[in-house]
Design a protein around this motif. Structure first.
Motif, PDB file in Angstrom:
ATOM      1  N   HIS A   7       0.882  -1.167   0.012  1.00 14.50           N
ATOM      2  CA  HIS A   7      -0.044   0.027   0.085  1.00 14.50           C
ATOM      3  C   HIS A   7       0.955   1.159  -0.171  1.00 14.50           C
ATOM      4  O   HIS A   7       1.527   1.583   0.963  1.00 14.50           O
ATOM      5  CB  HIS A   7      -0.851  -0.026   1.202  1.00 14.50           C
ATOM      6  CG  HIS A   7      -1.911   1.137   1.165  1.00 14.50           C
ATOM      7  ND1 HIS A   7      -3.206   0.936   1.047  1.00 14.50           N
ATOM      8  CD2 HIS A   7      -1.829   2.384   1.112  1.00 14.50           C
ATOM      9  CE1 HIS A   7      -3.830   2.063   1.146  1.00 14.50           C
ATOM     10  NE2 HIS A   7      -3.124   2.835   0.974  1.00 14.50           N
ATOM     11  N   HIS A  41       1.703   5.258  -1.983  1.00 15.73           N
ATOM     12  CA  HIS A  41       1.451   6.643  -2.946  1.00 15.73           C
ATOM     13  C   HIS A  41       2.760   6.525  -3.494  1.00 15.73           C
ATOM     14  O   HIS A  41       3.233   7.811  -2.870  1.00 15.73           O
ATOM     15  CB  HIS A  41       0.509   7.462  -2.214  1.00 15.73           C
ATOM     16  CG  HIS A  41      -0.901   6.891  -1.548  1.00 15.73           C
ATOM     17  ND1 HIS A  41      -1.938   6.832  -2.041  1.00 15.73           N
ATOM     18  CD2 HIS A  41      -0.808   6.354  -0.395  1.00 15.73           C
ATOM     19  CE1 HIS A  41      -2.842   6.099  -1.527  1.00 15.73           C
ATOM     20  NE2 HIS A  41      -2.095   6.006  -0.052  1.00 15.73           N
ATOM     21  N   ALA A  81      -1.820   2.598  -4.332  1.00 16.60           N
ATOM     22  CA  ALA A  81      -3.405   2.812  -3.792  1.00 16.60           C
ATOM     23  C   ALA A  81      -3.816   4.189  -4.201  1.00 16.60           C
ATOM     24  O   ALA A  81      -4.683   4.540  -3.495  1.00 16.60           O
ATOM     25  CB  ALA A  81      -3.509   2.324  -2.362  1.00 16.60           C
ATOM     26  N   LYS A 124      -9.424   1.318  -6.559  1.00 17.33           N
ATOM     27  CA  LYS A 124      -9.221   1.495  -5.101  1.00 17.33           C
ATOM     28  C   LYS A 124     -10.543   2.580  -4.772  1.00 17.33           C
ATOM     29  O   LYS A 124     -10.639   3.580  -5.387  1.00 17.33           O
ATOM     30  CB  LYS A 124      -7.980   2.596  -4.863  1.00 17.33           C
ATOM     31  CG  LYS A 124      -8.028   3.338  -3.621  1.00 17.33           C
ATOM     32  CD  LYS A 124      -7.447   2.610  -2.537  1.00 17.33           C
ATOM     33  CE  LYS A 124      -7.390   3.356  -1.132  1.00 17.33           C
ATOM     34  NZ  LYS A 124      -6.234   4.308  -0.998  1.00 17.33           N
ATOM     35  N   HIS A 159      -6.386  -0.833   5.607  1.00 14.40           N
ATOM     36  CA  HIS A 159      -6.179  -0.096   6.710  1.00 14.40           C
ATOM     37  C   HIS A 159      -6.488  -1.065   7.977  1.00 14.40           C
ATOM     38  O   HIS A 159      -6.040  -1.258   8.941  1.00 14.40           O
ATOM     39  CB  HIS A 159      -6.420   1.217   7.016  1.00 14.40           C
ATOM     40  CG  HIS A 159      -5.941   2.032   5.758  1.00 14.40           C
ATOM     41  ND1 HIS A 159      -4.521   1.991   5.443  1.00 14.40           N
ATOM     42  CD2 HIS A 159      -6.322   2.785   4.823  1.00 14.40           C
ATOM     43  CE1 HIS A 159      -4.234   2.668   4.354  1.00 14.40           C
ATOM     44  NE2 HIS A 159      -5.618   3.397   4.006  1.00 14.40           N
ATOM     45  N   ASP A 190       1.889   2.645   3.130  1.00 14.39           N
ATOM     46  CA  ASP A 190       1.194   3.885   2.997  1.00 14.39           C
ATOM     47  C   ASP A 190       2.038   5.190   2.724  1.00 14.39           C
ATOM     48  O   ASP A 190       1.572   6.304   2.955  1.00 14.39           O
ATOM     49  CB  ASP A 190       0.270   4.149   4.192  1.00 14.39           C
ATOM     50  CG  ASP A 190      -0.991   4.679   3.535  1.00 14.39           C
ATOM     51  OD1 ASP A 190      -1.156   5.036   2.283  1.00 14.39           O
ATOM     52  OD2 ASP A 190      -2.011   5.093   4.333  1.00 14.39           O
TER      53      ASP A 190
HETATM   54 ZN   LIG Z   1      -3.057   5.085   1.282  1.00 19.58          ZN
END
Ligand SMILES: [Zn+2]
Length: 572
Positions: free
Chosen positions: A97, A99, A257, A317, A401, A467
């Motif tokens: 996960h 970005h 994601a 997503k 999450h 993340d």
């Molecule tokens: Zn995220």
């Protein structure tokens, strides 16, 4: 055709002569390896052959795993030999996960991670600003809610004091709340009269009604849209730096994601230049309120064009809620610190279900960001509904999450085949988690904080990630947190919800084979065995024997992706 026929004859001959023994190393003896890794402690993640000493690679693939003696036989004049010198060899790590573009761009901006309080933030900003005096805007990220004391939200006054005339725009560590100074608010035209956008809030002073500078969820777009955009060359440079950083930390694949589908052609350009040394699985970020024809067109075009070992755009997503700290995560019962709010879903449930069903029918893999227990439940409901309607199996929809969960939903992951995609470092028990997050949900719900072990014990499959840029992409800090549920200084002593601690082996699985499974790649990646892609790493310490509190000190010495060495630590 001729070569093919000849090879067939030779193979048949070999069979007749009994040359194909049980060991892959013997049968491949005749064809030398391009690269061999010797003298390692190889942890394969392959249940049939859990440990080995050496690995042989030909082209992009592993051709044999075995003892030093077996693999030595595949050495020829041109074979590259890598001496693992007794170190641990693992499958390449996956960050499930991420970005990536956002993270890569953040590398060149001010980083507020780990600041103590507002004055520490000011000190860092001043220093950054003096080194970047040519930039019209000051951009950065990484502040957290606890840095502002019990208010748990930033205020423009701290920025206005030092930057009265230069616009400042700073993303919170979680990406859900932003912080602007008066200059930035003015440039964006935000006044007392500006209405809140859908799924967002301009935080206002209760007395004057004036914007405080804190912008929750979609309200940040009001400022983001006027921030100068980076050029294509700047983006490519950022991505190169991000890829290098990922390889240095042992990462060989990422699952994006959000924020990268729009940049698919940049990743393709890097590949054409031979600069793509990280594999990308990229999800289309679908915004509410509904799935539109133009979304479908973009999704279908993306996956038609990109579906190979390096760039794959076969996922979508959703984000059904926000985060606990700003009360935007959707809960079943009101927040404990403010019983007037429960948080709400960003998607109207029937629209969300319809979109999930349509995309599932088309064979796309679905990711849903859900942090509040109501958000998680809604995602499970929508996935169950789609399976019942489409009669699909093995689609492996994912929930991202899962910070809180209703007790009855824990076993649904295993039952429905829904993947739990979690980020161990998000549970890092610092003041943000313990004083803001846990206060907001209250002790009962906090007792199920980041329940990865319960989900796994009930048959659910786990996959781990960072993340990034929410937290560092360094996976070793995540590994330590999953195993200890403590901060780097060992607090809390017993661990934060210690019943959810995992073993090192479970954690490594979440970053390797579990992650490959979560991206439908387990046939080709995730473990070290013949026929799989040669994505592997050599690390500085044997994490299976390390004191748990020192797992984060693990350093990557060598990273190999597709048979090529893409990172080699300096020899010491
Ligand atoms: Zn995220």
């Amino acid at each position: 055709m001729k070569t093919h026929a000849l090879r067939l004859v030779l193979q048949t001959l070999a069979l007749v002569l009994g040359a194909s023994g049980p060991s892959e190393a013997q049968s491949s003896k005749a064809v030398p390896a391009d690269t061999i890794v010797l003298h390692g402690r190889v942890y394969t993640e392959n249940a049939k052959q859990p440990r080995a000493q050496a690995v042989a690679i030909r082209g992009a693939k592993i051709v044999a795993v075995g003892s030093d003696a077996e693999i030595e036989k595949m050495r020829a004049v041109g074979t590259k030999v890598i001496d693992a010198a007794g170190r641990l060899v693992l499958p390449g790590l996956v960050d499930s996960h991420i970005h990536f573009m956002d993270g890569s761009q953040s590398l060149g901006r001010v980083n507020l991670e780990g600041a103590k309080d507002a004055s520490d933030i000011q000190r860092r900003l001043r220093e950054y600003a003096s080194n970047h005096s040519g930039d019209s805007w000051i951009l950065g990220r990484g502040w957290n809610y606890a840095m502002f004391g019990p208010e748990a939200l930033p205020h423009k006054k701290y920025l206005d004091e030092i930057f009265p005339n230069r616009p400042v725009f700073l993303e919170g560590y979680d990406g859900h709340t932003y912080w602007a100074n008066s200059k930035a608010l003015a440039l964006a035209g935000i006044t007392r009269e500006t209405p809140d956008p859908p799924n967002g809030a301009i935080v206002r002073d209760p007395k004057t009604g004036e914007a405080t500078g804190a912008l929750k969820e979609s309200a940040q777009e009001l400022v983001a849209k006027i921030v100068p955009k980076p050029s294509r060359a700047e983006k490519l440079a950022a991505l190169r730096a991000g890829i290098k950083w990922a390889n240095e930390h042992g990462i060989t694949r990422v699952h994006s994601a959000g924020g990268d589908f729009e940049e698919l052609d940049l990743y393709d350009e890097l590949r054409r230049h031979g600069d793509l040394t990280l594999r990308f699985y990229i999800a289309y970020f679908l915004n509410p309120p509904r799935l539109r024809p133009q979304d479908l067109e973009a999704i279908e075009n993306g996956r038609k064009k990109y579906h190979d070992d390096w760039i794959d755009a076969g996922a979508v997503k959703f984000m059904v809620d926000g985060v606990v700290e700003s009360h935007t995560a959707a809960m079943l019962e009101p927040y404990t610190d403010d019983p007037s709010i429960k948080g709400k879903l960003f998607w109207e449930p029937s629209n969300y279900k319809a979109a999930v069903t349509e995309l599932d029918k088309r064979g796309l893999q679905l990711f849903t960001h859900a942090i509040g227990e109501y958000g998680v439940q809604s995602a499970l409901d929508a996935y169950e509904n789609a399976e019942n309607l489409n009669h699909t199996r093995d689609r492996r929809p994912r929930i991202e999450h899962i910070e809180t969960i209703a007790p009855a939903d824990i076993s649904r992951f295993g039952k429905l085949g829904v993947i739990a995609s979690m980020q161990p470092l998000h549970s890092y028990p610092n003041s943000n988690a313990l004083n803001v997050w846990a206060r907001n949900v209250g002790p009962e719900r906090a007792s199920r904080a980041w329940s990865w072990k319960s989900i796994s014990d009930a048959g659910g499959r786990l996959t781990f990630g960072s993340d990034w840029p929410v937290v560092t992409l360094n996976p070793w800090e995540g590994v330590q947190t999953a195993v200890t549920r403590q901060t780097a200084d060992g607090t809390p002593e017993a661990g934060f919800v210690p019943g959810q601690r995992l073993t090192v082996a479970q954690t490594i699985d979440g970053y390797t084979l579990g992650a490959a499974f979560a991206g439908h790649r387990e046939k080709w990646e995730g473990s070290l065995e013949p026929e799989k892609l040669a994505d592997l790493i050599i690390v500085s310490q044997n994490v299976f024997e390390t004191v748990p509190q020192k797992l984060a000190e693990t350093r990557v010495l060598t990273t190999i992706v597709g048979g090529q060495v893409v990172y080699q630590a300096d020899a010491k």
